[in-house]
Design an enzyme around this catalytic site. Structure first.
Site, PDB file in Angstrom:
ATOM      1  N   ASN A 154       0.854  -1.183   0.000  1.00 31.39           N
ATOM      2  CA  ASN A 154       0.000   0.000   0.000  1.00 31.39           C
ATOM      3  C   ASN A 154       0.891   1.233   0.000  1.00 31.39           C
ATOM      4  OD1 ASN A 154      -2.818   1.136   0.391  1.00 31.39           O
ATOM      5  ND2 ASN A 154      -1.727   2.143   2.068  1.00 31.39           N
ATOM      6  N   GLU A 155       0.777   2.032  -1.031  1.00 28.70           N
ATOM      7  CA  GLU A 155       1.478   3.321  -1.089  1.00 28.70           C
ATOM      8  C   GLU A 155       2.936   3.226  -0.620  1.00 28.70           C
ATOM      9  OE1 GLU A 155      -0.998   5.989   1.159  1.00 28.70           O
ATOM     10  OE2 GLU A 155      -2.246   6.419  -0.589  1.00 28.70           O
TER      11      GLU A 155
ATOM     12  N   GLU B 254      -7.742   5.318  12.257  1.00 26.74           N
ATOM     13  CA  GLU B 254      -8.498   6.078  11.260  1.00 26.74           C
ATOM     14  C   GLU B 254     -10.005   6.030  11.534  1.00 26.74           C
ATOM     15  OE1 GLU B 254      -6.867   4.949   7.386  1.00 26.74           O
ATOM     16  OE2 GLU B 254      -5.356   6.510   7.628  1.00 26.74           O
TER      17      GLU B 254
ATOM     18  N   GLU C 171      -8.168   4.934  -4.519  1.00 28.16           N
ATOM     19  CA  GLU C 171      -8.693   5.470  -3.257  1.00 28.16           C
ATOM     20  C   GLU C 171      -9.028   6.945  -3.397  1.00 28.16           C
ATOM     21  OE1 GLU C 171      -6.181   5.236   0.177  1.00 28.16           O
ATOM     22  OE2 GLU C 171      -5.620   3.171  -0.231  1.00 28.16           O
TER      23      GLU C 171
HETATM   24  C1  GAL Z   1      -4.248   6.405   2.013  1.00 25.36           C
HETATM   25  C2  GAL Z   1      -3.997   5.019   2.572  1.00 25.36           C
HETATM   26  C3  GAL Z   1      -5.218   4.513   3.308  1.00 25.36           C
HETATM   27  C4  GAL Z   1      -5.728   5.534   4.249  1.00 25.36           C
HETATM   28  C5  GAL Z   1      -5.949   6.821   3.517  1.00 25.36           C
HETATM   29  C6  GAL Z   1      -6.363   7.934   4.435  1.00 25.36           C
HETATM   30  O1  GAL Z   1      -3.099   7.079   1.695  1.00 25.36           O
HETATM   31  O2  GAL Z   1      -3.682   4.129   1.554  1.00 25.36           O
HETATM   32  O3  GAL Z   1      -4.870   3.336   4.000  1.00 25.36           O
HETATM   33  O4  GAL Z   1      -4.808   5.726   5.278  1.00 25.36           O
HETATM   34  O5  GAL Z   1      -4.770   7.245   2.921  1.00 25.36           O
HETATM   35  O6  GAL Z   1      -6.730   9.031   3.697  1.00 25.36           O
END
Ligand code: GAL
Length: 662
Positions: free
Chosen positions: A153-154, A355, A307
């Site tokens: 992830n990222e 989160e 996302e």
């Molecule tokens: C993204 C990440 C997610 C979540 C999101 C919050 O960068 O992949 O897991 O943290 O940000 O905005």
């Protein structure tokens, strides 16, 4: 190898998001099934941060719970984007492999308790990551629900530990060949930095005074290669068991730890995440720049928005949440610019954890909420756009983007620390073109640029010899090029260009020579003869063939060129030696568009309406229209709208339409 595209498997565009059922229980899963059907979700990303559950202790896997969710999703008509969980190693990993935790430049080692806590260069981490990717692929590689692999992830975490140091040395040997060459490249004759053995060479850890610029930029390049190598290992482990496309979700915010151009080449489909940080029109512009960049990274191929948020992300006291209608408008903004769907982080808002307050498709309030209603409306809209799958978008103008130039502006000891807003300058150039209705591509300065009528180079402090020559050829061949201040001051080793900036071939294309930089203080503005104002930077410029279009009016630069144009071969090279105020910059871009004969993607569209064309290889096309104004706007001619499946004559305030071309 990969057999089918995601949209083939889904039978249309993708709609859905990250799904973390392990945070919930049976009654909620049942409700999820029902709500996903209601919202027309067809793709769920699962397993992104599930390492601790998938491998509860080293080498022992537990897939039963995931099997159940994959089967449930499949039975419910939702395909799976299966992630490898390697962005979040579990606590047992930390205890077993403390050497695989990341270390800051100051020497602090981070521990578990959050995510992204690993060092990519640590062998224990790389092996564990490859093993779990392989185990997942073996189990799910040909599952009928599986549409896509989502590695990690990222990727972004940096590290300065001893494993990093060892890997950095291997990379440097490869790049420079010998210590002598490294010493020459980094200019170690200055400040007694001469290296006499490889063991002395370190990553750029915290130092007492300015660090070495060559070392800093090489470290960024090295780390980027390390990230890409780590991705490739997982991808190849997956490919050994699965023919589904593999990707990782790129992050394109205001910082960059990887060369996204190189990275994108390794992805079967380019995917990215986007979270605007300001509301209103700025958010729409931010969607556009993000989408144009992601598309360009893949050379114009269809891509996927992996996302976005439905509302507030983290600190809503500083960054406002989305306005009513933004969920649809922003998603269509991405689709307009080539995304094969719209996905979110995340499906259901967490009730606990780091989160908890991050927005989601199903908010804490539940389905009886504005947000879920808008999500459902979007699901309906996306389901009507299946015929767009596979169609592409092309820009007629380009903004140049170079990771090396970005990293170069992050080093210590620049002539002005105020130059360090690479991303801001890129966004600003895009915004001026977006405001004028153009669809913009991004390109590397080394790319073939001949098909663009106008190329804007906003922040190329570092410029390789090859890139300088490429830009010269572009102008010579008939292109219109705008180069902005402090361009080409250093080569790719961070050595200053001698005899006047920028690099030779670009001086030729622009017909100028910059003799002396004159950085401006924060409170300083400089006036130009056309009435516009400059901030941040100014220069003593000598023309060498170029025509002066505007001069500076005050101080030691009075009468000296601020804006120049040089006709060279069939084209024109423009040089702007300061950072213009917004109005002045917009006017300049407008003038350049006229000179270059470039116009809006969809002519005749009223101001405030964004319009982009997607085209399929068989000649069909669609126009996506987004009304960013608070008024209803009549369309030039009635057309069939896919969203309503009816002819439309006007767009309501804030409304959207997707018109089938004829
Ligand atoms: C993204 C990440 C997610 C979540 C999101 C919050 O960068 O992949 O897991 O943290 O940000 O905005």
């Amino acid at each position: 190898m990969t057999t089918r595209s995601i949209t083939d498997r889904l039978g249309g565009l993708a709609f859905g998001g990250d799904y973390n059922p392990e945070q919930w229980d049976e009654p909620v899963w049942k409700e999820d099934d029902e709500l996903m059907r209601r919202a027309r979700v067809n793709l769920a990303t699962v397993g992104v941060f599930s390492w601790a559950l998938l491998e509860p202790e080293e080498g022992r896997y537990d897939f039963d719970w995931l099997d159940a969710h994959v089967e449930r999703l499949h039975a419910n008509g939702v395909a799976v984007d299966l992630a490898t969980p390697t962005a979040s190693p579990p606590p047992w990993f930390t205890l077993a492999h403390p050497d695989a935790l990341p270390v800051t430049p100051e020497g602090t080692r981070h521990v578990h308790g959050s995510r992204n806590t690993y060092c990519l260069a640590a062998p224990a981490y790389r092996n564990a990551a490859r093993r779990i990717a392989s185990a997942l692929a073996e189990r799910y590689g040909d599952h009928p629900a599986l549409a896509l692999w989502h590695v990690h992830n990222e990727y972004a975490t940096l590290c300065w530990c001893d494993h990093t140091a060892a890997a950095f040395r291997v990379w440097l040997r490869e790049r420079h060949g010998s210590l002598d060459a490294l010493n020459a490249a980094w200019g170690t004759a200055f400040w007694s930095q001469h290296y006499t053995s490889w063991e002395q060479v370190l990553p750029p850890r915290a130092t007492h005074w300015h660090g070495n610029p060559g070392q800093a930029v090489d470290f960024r390049r090295f780390w980027s290669d390390e990230i890409i190598a780590a991705y490739r290992e997982q991808r190849d482990a997956i490919r050994a068991h699965s023919d589904r496309p593999v990707t990782t979700n790129l992050m394109l915010p205001a910082y960059q730890n990887v060369d996204l151009w190189n990275f994108a080449r390794e992805l079967d489909v380019v995917t990215s995440d986007q979270y605007p940080s300001s509301p209103g029109l700025d958010a729409a512009a931010s969607v556009a720049v993000h989408a144009d960049r992601t598309r360009s990274l893949g050379g114009g191929r269809p891509w996927l928005l992996m996302e976005q948020g439905t509302n507030t992300v983290y600190d809503g006291g500083r960054i406002l949440g989305k306005e009513p209608g933004d969920i649809l408008r922003h998603s269509l903004g991405h689709v307009a610019r080539g995304s094969e769907g719209a996905l979110f982080f995340q499906w259901r808002q967490s009730r606990a954890g780091a989160e908890t307050w991050h927005s989601a498709m199903v908010p804490h309030a539940g389905p009886d909420s504005r947000i879920f209603r808008e999500v459902t409306q979007l699901g309906e809209a996306v389901s009507r756009l299946g015929e767009l799958a596979g169609s592409t978008v092309t820009g007629s103008v380009a903004v140049l983007d170079s990771p090396d130039a970005w990293w170069a502006l992050g080093v210590d000891g620049l002539p002005s620390s105020r130059l360090d807003d690479y991303h801001g300058e890129l966004v600003r150039a895009h915004r001026a073109l977006w405001d004028a209705g153009l669809t913009v591509d991004f390109a590397r300065p080394e790319h073939e640029l001949g098909r663009y009528r106008l190329v804007v180079a906003p922040a190329l402090f570092l410029l390789s010899d090859e890139a300088a020559e490429n830009l010269r050829r572009y102008v010579e061949g008939g292109g219109t090029l705008l180069v902005q201040h402090a361009a080409g001051f250093v080569d790719d080793r961070m050595h200053a260009r001698l005899g006047g900036y920028p690099a030779g071939p670009l001086r030729e294309a622009l017909g100028i020579r910059v003799e002396e930089p004159r950085p401006l203080r924060e409170d300083q503005r400089i006036t130009l003869s056309d009435g516009s104002q400059g901030t941040v930077w100014s220069e003593v410029v000598r023309t060498e063939g170029a025509q002066t279009l505007a001069t500076y009016t005050h101080g030691m630069l009075a009468g000296g060129p601020a804006l120049t144009r040089h006709r060279s071969g069939g084209g024109q090279g423009w040089y702007l030696s300061t950072r213009l105020d917004d109005a002045g910059y917009a006017a300049l871009v407008g003038r350049l568009l006229t000179e270059a004969g470039a116009g809006p993607d969809v002519p005749g569209i009223p101001a405030g309406v964004e319009a982009v064309t997607r085209r399929s290889s068989d000649g069909r096309h669609w126009q996506v229209l987004l009304n960013h104004t608070a008024e209803a706007v009549p369309l030039p001619e009635p057309a069939h709208d896919l969203l309503t499946d009816a002819p439309v004559r006007e767009l309501p305030a804030g409304g959207c339409a997707v018109l089938r071309g004829h």
